[in-house]
Design an enzyme around this catalytic site. Structure first.
Site, PDB file in Angstrom:
ATOM      1  CB  ALA A 162      -1.459  -9.278  -0.204  1.00 14.56           C
ATOM      2  CG  HIS A 163      -0.132  -6.466   4.960  1.00 12.73           C
ATOM      3  ND1 HIS A 163      -0.286  -6.101   6.511  1.00 12.73           N
ATOM      4  CD2 HIS A 163       0.360  -5.239   4.381  1.00 12.73           C
ATOM      5  CE1 HIS A 163      -0.135  -4.714   6.569  1.00 12.73           C
ATOM      6  NE2 HIS A 163       0.305  -4.454   5.362  1.00 12.73           N
ATOM      7  N   GLY A 221       0.838  -1.165   0.090  1.00 11.35           N
ATOM      8  CA  GLY A 221       0.070  -0.020  -0.038  1.00 11.35           C
ATOM      9  C   GLY A 221       0.889   1.346  -0.136  1.00 11.35           C
ATOM     10  CG  ASN A 235      -6.082   3.721   8.575  1.00  9.51           C
ATOM     11  OD1 ASN A 235      -6.337   4.577   7.868  1.00  9.51           O
ATOM     12  ND2 ASN A 235      -4.776   3.807   9.026  1.00  9.51           N
ATOM     13  CD  GLN A 272      -7.421  -1.012   7.455  1.00  9.55           C
ATOM     14  OE1 GLN A 272      -8.154  -1.935   7.653  1.00  9.55           O
ATOM     15  NE2 GLN A 272      -6.167  -0.954   7.519  1.00  9.55           N
ATOM     16  CB  THR A 292      12.974  -9.993 -10.012  1.00  9.01           C
ATOM     17  OG1 THR A 292      14.242  -9.789 -10.652  1.00  9.01           O
ATOM     18  CG2 THR A 292      12.707 -11.404 -10.019  1.00  9.01           C
ATOM     19  CB  CYS A 331       2.199   3.463  10.133  1.00  8.57           C
ATOM     20  SG  CYS A 331       1.498   2.219   8.700  1.00  8.57           S
TER      21      CYS A 331
END
Ligand SMILES: Cc1ncc(COP(=O)(O)O)c(C=O)c1O
Length: 386
Positions: A198-199, A71, A151, A179, A235, A318
């Site tokens: 994703a998390h 994000g 959030n 969120q 990559t 955070c």
């Protein structure tokens, strides 16, 4: 006593099915998706399959999905990328006072680099006003960035209405949907840029994407090889991307009413304690509860809960290590003291109802104990000063 994890707004437990799907890409299917041999082709196939799953979930075209490290990177990419690609048109960006720090601090950095930022006020439930947004748009405005789900307080913005207003004014619209993704339906028909990760949805950490509508004028931010159409070199994180897509598939509609039921039980029982108030709107993210426990510092309540193996947070992960009051709670009108007496409880599809019952009982007992203690401290203080 077993752990009760109620910090799913911070991050979520990996879904076991996600882990199963990821494992081969660490071991036997380890190819680089840019290679043209069998291993590369296999990795590339997994990459494109995942891209299609994620695109479909938001009604996008797969080629409009650019994978990133999460994000924070997607928000930086969207805002800086639009700012620098469109500076011939203008240098004005509009956002809100309750965005995630990866939006606010990107905007602050742009302010040091010649851009002008308007930070819109929000009302007591965290909503911006559309007429105020319209008023803030000038001929120099190039981008509006307003998050989908907040959030901290769970506010859900009508991003389609905001996107339509931006479209009418010929201004790009970006939304951070980390969120809300899989919890609220998203259709990017009118949206130019959308951040996902994703998390927060039981996928792995360190992977996300930016949806960029076809023909959007945006500058690449990470240079190197030709990956992602040269929009984001490096990559590809195949195991992470595969995990991200499986997490999307595992997020079933039936989890939403289940989380809502647990959320509403927490809200009902805990707000019936004297001087405990809900922050944010009633219609909110299905997993979010944010409560202000008057005169009980969140460090104290959170610390006691921690000792009882109940893990909550004072707000955004955070900023968890900062003692400053939350910028979101301040923006909706809480005093410093009230903001510092607030706790966020965020549930997930894995949270059990008996865990919620136990948490309610534990908090009820702790509040009684801490209030009694603070009353006695005041009496001792008063007597010793006499
Ligand atoms: C609303 C929002 N935006 C952005 C982020 C940052 O995402 P990431 O942790 O993937 O960098 C988070 C998570 O902390 C978030 O809650």
């Amino acid at each position: 006593m077993k752990d009760i994890y109620l910090d799913n707004g911070g991050t979520t437990q990996l879904d076991p099915k996600v882990l199963d799907a990821m494992l081969p890409y660490f071991t036997i299917k380890f190819g680089n998706s840019s290679s043209i041999h069998k291993y590369g082709r296999e990795a590339n196939e997994a990459l494109e399959k995942s891209r299609t799953i994620i695109a479909k979930a938001i009604n996008a075209n797969p080629k409009e999905i650019i994978f990133t490290s999460g994000g924070t990177e997607s928000n930086n990419f969207a805002i800086k990328g639009i700012a620098f690609a469109n500076k011939d048109k203008g240098n004005h960006i509009i956002t809100t006072k309750i965005e995630h720090k990866s939006v606010i601090n990107t905007c602050k950095w742009l302010e040091q680099n010649g851009f002008k930022i308007t930070y819109l006020d929000v009302d007591k439930n965290g909503y911006i006003s559309l007429p105020k947004l319209q008023e803030a748009i000038t001929p120099r405005t190039i981008l509006v960035s307003v998050m989908h789900g907040n959030n901290e307080i769970g506010t859900i913005n009508d991003i389609d209405a905001i996107a339509r207003l931006c479209k009418k004014n010929k201004v790009y619209f970006h939304s951070d949907a980390c969120q809300s993704f899989t919890k609220v339906d998203i259709d990017v028909k009118n949206i130019d840029l959308l951040t996902l990760n994703a998390h927060k949805i039981h996928g792995p950490k360190g992977v996300g994407c930016l949806y960029i509508k076809d023909k959007t004028k945006i500058q690449a931010w990470q240079h190197g090889g030709t990956q992602e159409n040269e929009m984001r070199s490096g990559t590809m994180n195949i195991h992470g991307i595969v995990g991200f897509a499986v997490a999307v598939k595992q997020a079933e509609k039936k989890h939403i009413p289940y989380m809502k039921k647990l959320r509403d039980k927490l809200i009902k029982e805990l707000t019936s304690i004297e001087d405990v108030m809900l922050s944010g709107p009633k219609e909110r993210l299905c997993n979010n509860v944010n409560l202000m426990f008057k005169d009980i510092p969140n460090e104290s309540l959170g610390g006691h809960l921690d000792k009882k193996n109940i893990y909550t947070s004072a707000g955004s992960a955070c900023s968890a290590k900062s003692s400053n009051p939350s910028h979101v709670l301040k923006a909706i009108g809480l005093s410093d003291d009230d903001a510092n007496s607030s706790i966020r409880l965020t549930i997930s599809k894995f949270t059990k109802e008996d865990e919620i019952d136990y948490v309610i009982k534990t908090i009820q007992d702790l509040v009684k104990k801490l209030r009694k203690k603070s009353f006695l401290d005041k009496v001792v203080d008063f007597v010793s000063k006499k």
